[in-house]
Design a protein around this motif. Structure first.
Motif, short mmCIF file in Angstrom:
data_model
loop_
_atom_site.label_atom_id
_atom_site.label_comp_id
_atom_site.label_asym_id
_atom_site.label_seq_id
_atom_site.Cartn_x
_atom_site.Cartn_y
_atom_site.Cartn_z
N SER A 119 7.12 23.58 3.66
CA SER A 119 8.57 23.62 2.98
C SER A 119 8.85 25.24 2.60
CB SER A 119 8.64 22.65 1.77
OG SER A 119 7.74 23.22 0.73
N SER A 120 10.01 25.47 2.52
CA SER A 120 10.14 26.94 1.92
C SER A 120 9.93 27.28 0.73
CB SER A 120 11.83 27.07 1.95
OG SER A 120 12.45 26.12 1.27
N THR A 121 9.74 26.29 -0.18
CA THR A 121 9.27 26.52 -1.58
C THR A 121 7.76 26.85 -1.50
OG1 THR A 121 8.77 23.84 -2.14
CG2 THR A 121 10.85 25.01 -2.93
N THR A 122 6.94 26.01 -0.76
CA THR A 122 5.64 26.24 -0.63
C THR A 122 5.32 27.72 -0.05
OG1 THR A 122 5.23 23.99 -0.37
CG2 THR A 122 3.33 25.66 0.12
N TRP A 123 6.09 28.04 1.28
CA TRP A 123 6.31 29.44 1.85
C TRP A 123 6.33 30.39 0.85
CZ3 TRP A 123 10.82 31.97 2.10
CH2 TRP A 123 10.58 33.17 3.00
N ALA A 124 7.41 30.38 0.08
CA ALA A 124 7.78 31.50 -0.95
C ALA A 124 6.59 31.74 -1.89
CB ALA A 124 9.11 31.44 -1.43
N VAL A 125 6.17 30.63 -2.62
CA VAL A 125 5.07 30.87 -3.58
C VAL A 125 3.79 31.49 -2.80
CG1 VAL A 125 3.66 29.62 -5.13
CG2 VAL A 125 6.16 29.17 -5.07
N LEU A 126 3.64 30.76 -1.77
CA LEU A 126 2.16 31.17 -1.04
C LEU A 126 2.14 33.04 -0.81
CD1 LEU A 126 1.16 28.41 0.99
CD2 LEU A 126 0.11 29.31 -0.82
N TRP A 127 3.31 33.36 -0.18
CA TRP A 127 3.46 34.79 0.07
C TRP A 127 3.32 35.43 -1.13
CZ3 TRP A 127 3.37 37.87 4.14
CH2 TRP A 127 3.29 37.16 5.42
N LEU A 128 3.77 35.31 -2.39
CA LEU A 128 3.70 35.80 -3.63
C LEU A 128 2.53 35.70 -4.45
CD1 LEU A 128 7.50 35.58 -4.77
CD2 LEU A 128 6.45 37.30 -3.34
N SER A 129 1.55 34.63 -4.07
CA SER A 129 0.48 34.45 -4.70
C SER A 129 -0.62 35.44 -4.70
CB SER A 129 -0.08 32.92 -4.22
OG SER A 129 -0.49 33.14 -2.89
N ASP A 130 -1.59 35.25 -5.61
CA ASP A 130 -2.69 36.11 -5.67
C ASP A 130 -3.51 35.84 -4.52
OD1 ASP A 130 -1.67 37.71 -8.22
OD2 ASP A 130 -2.74 36.10 -9.35
N ILE A 131 -4.30 36.96 -4.31
CA ILE A 131 -5.17 36.92 -3.09
C ILE A 131 -6.29 36.02 -2.98
CG2 ILE A 131 -7.11 38.36 -1.67
CD1 ILE A 131 -4.31 39.04 -0.80
N GLU A 132 -6.94 35.96 -4.39
CA GLU A 132 -7.78 35.08 -4.70
C GLU A 132 -7.61 33.51 -4.17
OE1 GLU A 132 -8.45 38.59 -7.43
OE2 GLU A 132 -6.78 37.06 -6.78
N GLN A 133 -6.51 33.21 -4.59
CA GLN A 133 -6.02 31.91 -4.11
C GLN A 133 -5.69 31.69 -2.64
OE1 GLN A 133 -5.43 33.21 -7.05
NE2 GLN A 133 -6.48 31.28 -8.19
N LEU A 134 -5.39 32.59 -1.98
CA LEU A 134 -5.19 32.48 -0.60
C LEU A 134 -6.58 32.70 0.01
CD1 LEU A 134 -2.25 35.37 0.03
CD2 LEU A 134 -2.24 32.86 0.19
N GLU A 135 -7.69 33.46 -0.60
CA GLU A 135 -8.87 33.19 0.26
C GLU A 135 -9.30 31.83 0.09
OE1 GLU A 135 -10.69 35.70 1.39
OE2 GLU A 135 -10.11 37.69 0.69
N ASP A 136 -9.24 31.39 -1.15
CA ASP A 136 -9.76 30.02 -1.25
C ASP A 136 -9.14 28.94 -0.15
OD1 ASP A 136 -11.28 30.75 -3.27
OD2 ASP A 136 -9.99 30.15 -5.02
N LEU A 137 -7.89 29.11 -0.04
CA LEU A 137 -7.15 28.00 1.09
C LEU A 137 -7.54 28.64 2.59
CD1 LEU A 137 -3.55 28.32 -0.28
CD2 LEU A 137 -4.87 26.26 -0.33
#
Length: 312
Positions: free
Chosen positions: A34-52
């Protein structure tokens, strides 16, 4: 007073090559969200993206599906869609009048335009959230931890949940009526830059956010974009500096000032940082213009949504 600056990217996160690599890796395993998840993920911290990105495809897909409701709740609550009810109307009115008087003493005019009247009191952290049950507020903070580092969340939370009570002046500012309305619709965001050593001046950078449409599904690897040097947004939506009579444009630096940082402290740098992330996500995702009743709710999460969001 705003000063013109060269074109500056309103989404500096996209210039981080590691972030782009992680987004692409996650997208290859779970491309549509969804566009909400998309927007939040692009602005989230690197550490959280690493975990995903380190999850297996099946678990990642399930995790992203599980983030649909949290991202909605974060952005809807940030947009103050769920209002609290104060039964003591008289005390609420007196308290509001006192806060407004103090804020006007500090700011004197609209902090963005310099307009003298009519001015209103705008909250950074939504006022409606302050009256929510403790369990609802804690859930909001837990949702945030899915996207931003716990240390960052702790700084934000400490400012809001101070043991002595909400630091009212640090959470409010004077805005003209039209600026306040646009603030609530996520038509612009403020990037906190620097607080002076004597705490008497706080520089922020202004950015317009174009009107976007909420999407139930979209590609995660779609790069978010906010045009630089915008002088307006939407249909004839503009703000002007009353002193220079020039339009306020994306990239303009605005300096907030106080004569006494102890008695009249400036808006909180931490809360403005929180606003910088969540307001951009709210505007980019199109959630700012979505009626909560229009959210698709064909899953078992519908009951949780109804408990947390007051539907019209």
């Amino acid at each position: 007073m705003a000063t013109e600056t060269p074109a500056i990217d309103a989404i500096p996160e996209i210039s981080d090559t590691r972030r782009v690599e992680l987004i692409q890796k996650i997208s290859s395993m779970a491309p549509d969200i969804s566009s909400t998840t998309w927007a939040v993920l692009w602005l989230s911290d690197i550490e959280q993206l690493e975990d995903l990105s380190n999850m297996k495809a099946g678990l990642l897909s399930a995790t992203l599906t599980g983030l649909v409701v949290p991202t909605r709740q974060i952005l809807l609550q940030w947009a103050s869609r769920a209002r609290s009810v104060d039964s003591d109307k008289t005390s609420k009115r007196k308290r509001s009048d006192s806060i407004k008087d103090t804020c006007i003493i500090r700011d004197k005019y609209c902090l963005l335009t310099g307009k003298g009247e009519p001015v209103e009191i705008a909250h950074i952290y939504p006022y409606s959230m302050m009256g929510k049950p403790k369990t609802t507020q804690e859930l909001f903070w837990r949702h945030l931890e899915s996207f931003w580092h716990p240390e960052r969340i702790a700084r934000w939370k400490k400012t809001v949940m101070d043991p002595s009570g909400v630091k009212v002046l640090e959470n409010i500012m004077c805005l003209s009526r039209d600026s306040h309305g646009l603030w609530g619709k996520a038509r612009f965001a403020l990037q906190p830059l620097e607080l002076s050593v004597d705490r008497k001046a706080l520089a922020v950078r202004f950015f317009w956010i174009p009107v976007s449409k909420y999407m139930k599904t979209m590609g995660l690897k779609t790069t978010p974009f906010l045009p630089p040097n915008l002088g307006h947004t939407g249909q004839r939506i503009k703000l002007f500096n009353c002193e220079s009579e020039k339009p306020i444009c994306s990239g303009d630096v605005i300096t907030m000032k106080t004569s006494d940082p102890d008695e009249y402290p400036l808006p909180s740098f931490e809360l403005l940082e929180m606003q910088w992330f969540l307001t951009r996500a709210l505007g980019l995702s199109g959630a700012a213009d979505v009626d909560p009743a229009e959210w698709d709710s064909d899953s078992d999460d519908e009951e949780e949504e109804e408990e947390l969001v007051a539907r019209p």
